[in-house]
Design an enzyme around this catalytic site. Sequence first.
Site, mmCIF file in Angstrom:
data_model
loop_
_atom_site.group_PDB
_atom_site.id
_atom_site.type_symbol
_atom_site.label_atom_id
_atom_site.label_comp_id
_atom_site.label_asym_id
_atom_site.label_seq_id
_atom_site.Cartn_x
_atom_site.Cartn_y
_atom_site.Cartn_z
ATOM 1 N N PRO A 151 0.817 -1.209 0.000
ATOM 2 C CA PRO A 151 0.000 0.000 0.000
ATOM 3 C C PRO A 151 0.859 1.270 0.000
ATOM 4 O O PRO A 151 1.947 1.281 0.585
ATOM 5 C CB PRO A 151 -0.781 -0.108 1.311
ATOM 6 N N GLY A 152 0.384 2.303 -0.658
ATOM 7 C CA GLY A 152 1.065 3.600 -0.640
ATOM 8 C C GLY A 152 0.062 4.679 -0.277
ATOM 9 O O GLY A 152 -0.051 5.108 0.868
ATOM 10 N N ARG A 153 -0.713 5.051 -1.273
ATOM 11 C CA ARG A 153 -1.664 6.144 -1.135
ATOM 12 C C ARG A 153 -2.584 6.025 0.087
ATOM 13 O O ARG A 153 -2.805 6.989 0.813
ATOM 14 C CB ARG A 153 -2.533 6.195 -2.407
ATOM 15 N N CYS B 32 5.081 29.022 -15.716
ATOM 16 C CA CYS B 32 4.747 29.530 -17.049
ATOM 17 C C CYS B 32 4.265 28.398 -17.954
ATOM 18 O O CYS B 32 4.954 27.968 -18.877
ATOM 19 C CB CYS B 32 5.952 30.235 -17.648
ATOM 20 N N GLU B 33 3.121 27.886 -17.634
ATOM 21 C CA GLU B 33 2.449 26.821 -18.388
ATOM 22 C C GLU B 33 0.954 27.022 -18.169
ATOM 23 O O GLU B 33 0.522 27.166 -17.019
ATOM 24 C CB GLU B 33 2.791 25.432 -17.817
#
Length: 416
Positions: free
Chosen positions: A274-276, A344-345
């Site tokens: 598991p991570g999240r 700047c995107e």
Amino acid sequence: MHYFNYKRGELFAEEVKVKDIAKKVPTPFYLYSKNTLIRHIRAFKSAFKEINPIICFALKSNSNFEILKILRNEGFGADCVSLFEMKKAIEAGFHPEKIVFNGNGKTEEELEFAIKLGILMINADNEEELELIDKICKKLKKRIKVSLRVNPEIDPKTHPHIATSLRESKFGFDLKKAFSIYRNASRFKFLELKGVHIHIGSQITDISPFKEALTKVFDFTTKLRKYGIRFEYFNAGGGLGIVYKKEIPPNLKEYAKVIMSYSRKIADKLILEPGRVIVGNAGILITKILYIKKSSCKKFIVVDAGMHGLLRPALYGAYHEVRLVSSRQKAESREKFDIVGPICESGDVLAKERFLPGNIKSGDLLAIFSAGAYGYVMSSNYNLRPLPAEVIVDGNRFKLIRRAQNYRDLRRLEVD
Ligand SMILES: *Cc1c(COP(=O)(O)O)cnc(C)c1O
């Protein structure tokens, strides 16, 4: 569940006012709640306690050293996907016998490191990799346990960028190929092909894809049994989803019940990655409003965190709840804003069409929720912006666990 709550309009992390932390730590910064993390760790362990699996936390979701130490102290192992993740896991005190090594592009150097270290298992992703592992083992006169990561070819019903088990996915062996490899395992003299591994995707909020995948793996192992091949380990991967907005992910007990019922039939020992679900809701991102901007058709809130600090919204349109750190006293009208970063995107949008108080102003702080997983770890130096700081709260105390980068940090690696 988490311990980021409002009291009289002020956001608290456990017992600490977030506003007070922001007086000491420049924004943007990640803020974790230790007791939320521990709560998630223990709930996960407890859901599976009947069979006592090896739980390997997916370092890629959050690899802050302090967080790793907490996980290790709670008895977790580590799921690593690179050399430095393995090194960091070792430094944080994880036992090699609780480390698994994943990935579809492991280098020879990484494999050699893992084999020398004597980790629990390598989850192999293709046939050439198996040959390479065998060759390295021969050279080092060592053996290693290996699982094949198989692709059960199911749709996990999550965002396409985090689905890893579609037929066209780059990950894993198709079942047919895996079958023939297990049957001819003896050609890899130094490998103990003792396990089978799946990881079907991430942020999965429905139990059915897990069931589908487990059924396929079970059928697969049943067929192999006819040839006398049995597995010692079944690695069910990670992928359980969390609440970002209004999702209703399976609860831990339900998830555990399903996994355990199959895993008993597939192999003797269960491994989980598991991570999240462990760190996702244990962290938030604090950012300051730089400007309120009104164009002819839209209102923008420009903040100092952007895609360089939290990439998920730009990368896969992920939703994160955004709230004021100090909410307004009077109930006043709400207006619709896009919350954008300074990069700047045009894709540098953290949140779209959110309703916030109309009298919100520059200098106010915002909290971006559910940012503990795949948050800091995906941040970048784009536009030469420094990586943010990280802070952890424990009860009524807070502590800096990573300072923000400074200009020297950024220049240091260049050779002139
Ligand atoms: C990313 C990953 C995990 C963790 O996934 P979560 O969705 O964060 O639980 C586990 N195993 C493998 C192989 C992964 O790639």
